[in-house]
Design a protein around this motif. Structure first.
Motif, PDB file in Angstrom:
ATOM      1  N   GLU A  41       0.838  -1.186   0.000  1.00  0.00           N
ATOM      2  CA  GLU A  41       0.000   0.000   0.000  1.00  0.00           C
ATOM      3  C   GLU A  41       0.883   1.250   0.000  1.00  0.00           C
ATOM      4  OE1 GLU A  41      -2.456  -0.142   3.467  1.00  0.00           O
ATOM      5  OE2 GLU A  41      -3.801  -1.624   2.585  1.00  0.00           O
ATOM      6  N   VAL A  42       0.423   2.285  -0.669  1.00  0.00           N
ATOM      7  CA  VAL A  42       1.095   3.588  -0.673  1.00  0.00           C
ATOM      8  C   VAL A  42       0.027   4.677  -0.760  1.00  0.00           C
ATOM      9  CG1 VAL A  42       3.223   2.818  -1.807  1.00  0.00           C
ATOM     10  CG2 VAL A  42       1.359   3.654  -3.187  1.00  0.00           C
ATOM     11  N   TYR A  43       0.465   5.898  -0.596  1.00  0.00           N
ATOM     12  CA  TYR A  43      -0.402   7.046  -0.858  1.00  0.00           C
ATOM     13  C   TYR A  43       0.120   7.745  -2.098  1.00  0.00           C
ATOM     14  CZ  TYR A  43      -2.820   6.355   3.504  1.00  0.00           C
ATOM     15  OH  TYR A  43      -3.586   5.807   4.498  1.00  0.00           O
ATOM     16  N   ILE A  44      -0.730   7.853  -3.100  1.00  0.00           N
ATOM     17  CA  ILE A  44      -0.386   8.549  -4.330  1.00  0.00           C
ATOM     18  C   ILE A  44      -1.315   9.754  -4.433  1.00  0.00           C
ATOM     19  CG2 ILE A  44      -0.253   8.409  -6.845  1.00  0.00           C
ATOM     20  CD1 ILE A  44       0.249   5.382  -6.522  1.00  0.00           C
ATOM     21  N   LYS A  45      -0.720  10.944  -4.377  1.00  0.00           N
ATOM     22  CA  LYS A  45      -1.487  12.190  -4.384  1.00  0.00           C
ATOM     23  C   LYS A  45      -2.567  12.165  -3.303  1.00  0.00           C
ATOM     24  CE  LYS A  45      -0.408  13.046  -9.167  1.00  0.00           C
ATOM     25  NZ  LYS A  45      -0.814  13.080 -10.533  1.00  0.00           N
ATOM     26  N   GLY A  46      -2.195  11.655  -2.114  1.00  0.00           N
ATOM     27  CA  GLY A  46      -3.093  11.655  -0.966  1.00  0.00           C
ATOM     28  C   GLY A  46      -4.111  10.531  -0.928  1.00  0.00           C
ATOM     29  N   LYS A  47      -4.159   9.682  -1.951  1.00  0.00           N
ATOM     30  CA  LYS A  47      -5.127   8.582  -1.988  1.00  0.00           C
ATOM     31  C   LYS A  47      -4.419   7.256  -1.766  1.00  0.00           C
ATOM     32  CE  LYS A  47      -8.907   9.457  -4.660  1.00  0.00           C
ATOM     33  NZ  LYS A  47      -9.708   9.389  -5.864  1.00  0.00           N
ATOM     34  N   LYS A  48      -5.013   6.416  -0.913  1.00  0.00           N
ATOM     35  CA  LYS A  48      -4.449   5.094  -0.677  1.00  0.00           C
ATOM     36  C   LYS A  48      -4.556   4.264  -1.946  1.00  0.00           C
ATOM     37  CE  LYS A  48      -4.683   2.690   3.315  1.00  0.00           C
ATOM     38  NZ  LYS A  48      -5.295   1.867   4.376  1.00  0.00           N
ATOM     39  N   LEU A  64      10.754   3.539   7.131  1.00  0.00           N
ATOM     40  CA  LEU A  64      10.853   3.060   5.758  1.00  0.00           C
ATOM     41  C   LEU A  64       9.537   3.278   5.015  1.00  0.00           C
ATOM     42  CD1 LEU A  64      12.737  -0.320   6.260  1.00  0.00           C
ATOM     43  CD2 LEU A  64      13.681   1.808   5.359  1.00  0.00           C
ATOM     44  N   PHE A  65       9.650   3.687   3.753  1.00  0.00           N
ATOM     45  CA  PHE A  65       8.528   3.724   2.825  1.00  0.00           C
ATOM     46  C   PHE A  65       7.971   2.305   2.750  1.00  0.00           C
ATOM     47  CE2 PHE A  65       7.436   3.939  -1.919  1.00  0.00           C
ATOM     48  CZ  PHE A  65       6.266   4.670  -1.737  1.00  0.00           C
ATOM     49  N   LYS A  66       6.675   2.164   2.834  1.00  0.00           N
ATOM     50  CA  LYS A  66       6.085   0.826   2.960  1.00  0.00           C
ATOM     51  C   LYS A  66       6.545  -0.172   1.889  1.00  0.00           C
ATOM     52  CE  LYS A  66       2.149  -1.516   4.625  1.00  0.00           C
ATOM     53  NZ  LYS A  66       0.791  -1.589   5.025  1.00  0.00           N
TER      54      LYS A  66
END
Length: 134
Positions: free
Chosen positions: A70-77, A117-119
């Motif tokens: 999982e990450v956040y891209i432009k504030g969206k999961k 760490l970045f997930k």
């Protein structure tokens, strides 16, 4: 939730340490990586991203496989599934690409717990750590 799978991550290893960059988006310390551009294959994208983000040129890349995270891209999961490459041979002197990375640091396996760490980077180290740090 959209899955981004046309992306890559590159683990640069030297002397049993990994080269990580502190992301400017506040998501922690990360390997170089990103999405494929039109017409690129994964290895070409990995070489380009490594040069863009860490200012080095891979002379050899070995594909390790992929992870899902999982990450956040432009504030969206979002979900990413990067193809992971190992780079032990490169030319150039690493330096951060300032719009994306604040600084770069070589971090040993025993020091990883001292940084956030970045997930996806954590997932890659958890899955491939035996290969990366041997």
């Amino acid at each position: 939730m959209k899955i981004f799978d046309r992306c890559c991550a590159i683990a640069v290893i030297q002397n049993k340490k990994i080269l990580l960059g502190e992301r400017t988006d506040g998501q922690g310390w990360s390997m170089a990586g990103g999405k494929l551009e039109e017409g690129e294959d994964y290895e070409t994208a990995a070489k380009r991203e490594l040069n863009e983000e860490f200012d080095i040129f891979a002379t050899t890349l070995n594909c390790l496989g992929a992870v899902t995270s999982e990450v956040y891209i432009k504030g969206k999961k979002s979900i990413v599934r990067p193809t992971v490459f190992l780079c032990k041979d490169y030319t150039g002197i690493p330096k951060p690409y300032l719009p994306e990375m604040k600084e770069l640091r070589w971090i040993g396996l025993n020091e990883l717990s001292s940084v956030e760490l970045f997930k996806p980077t954590k997932e890659i180290i958890d899955l491939y750590g035996d290969v990366l740090f041997k």
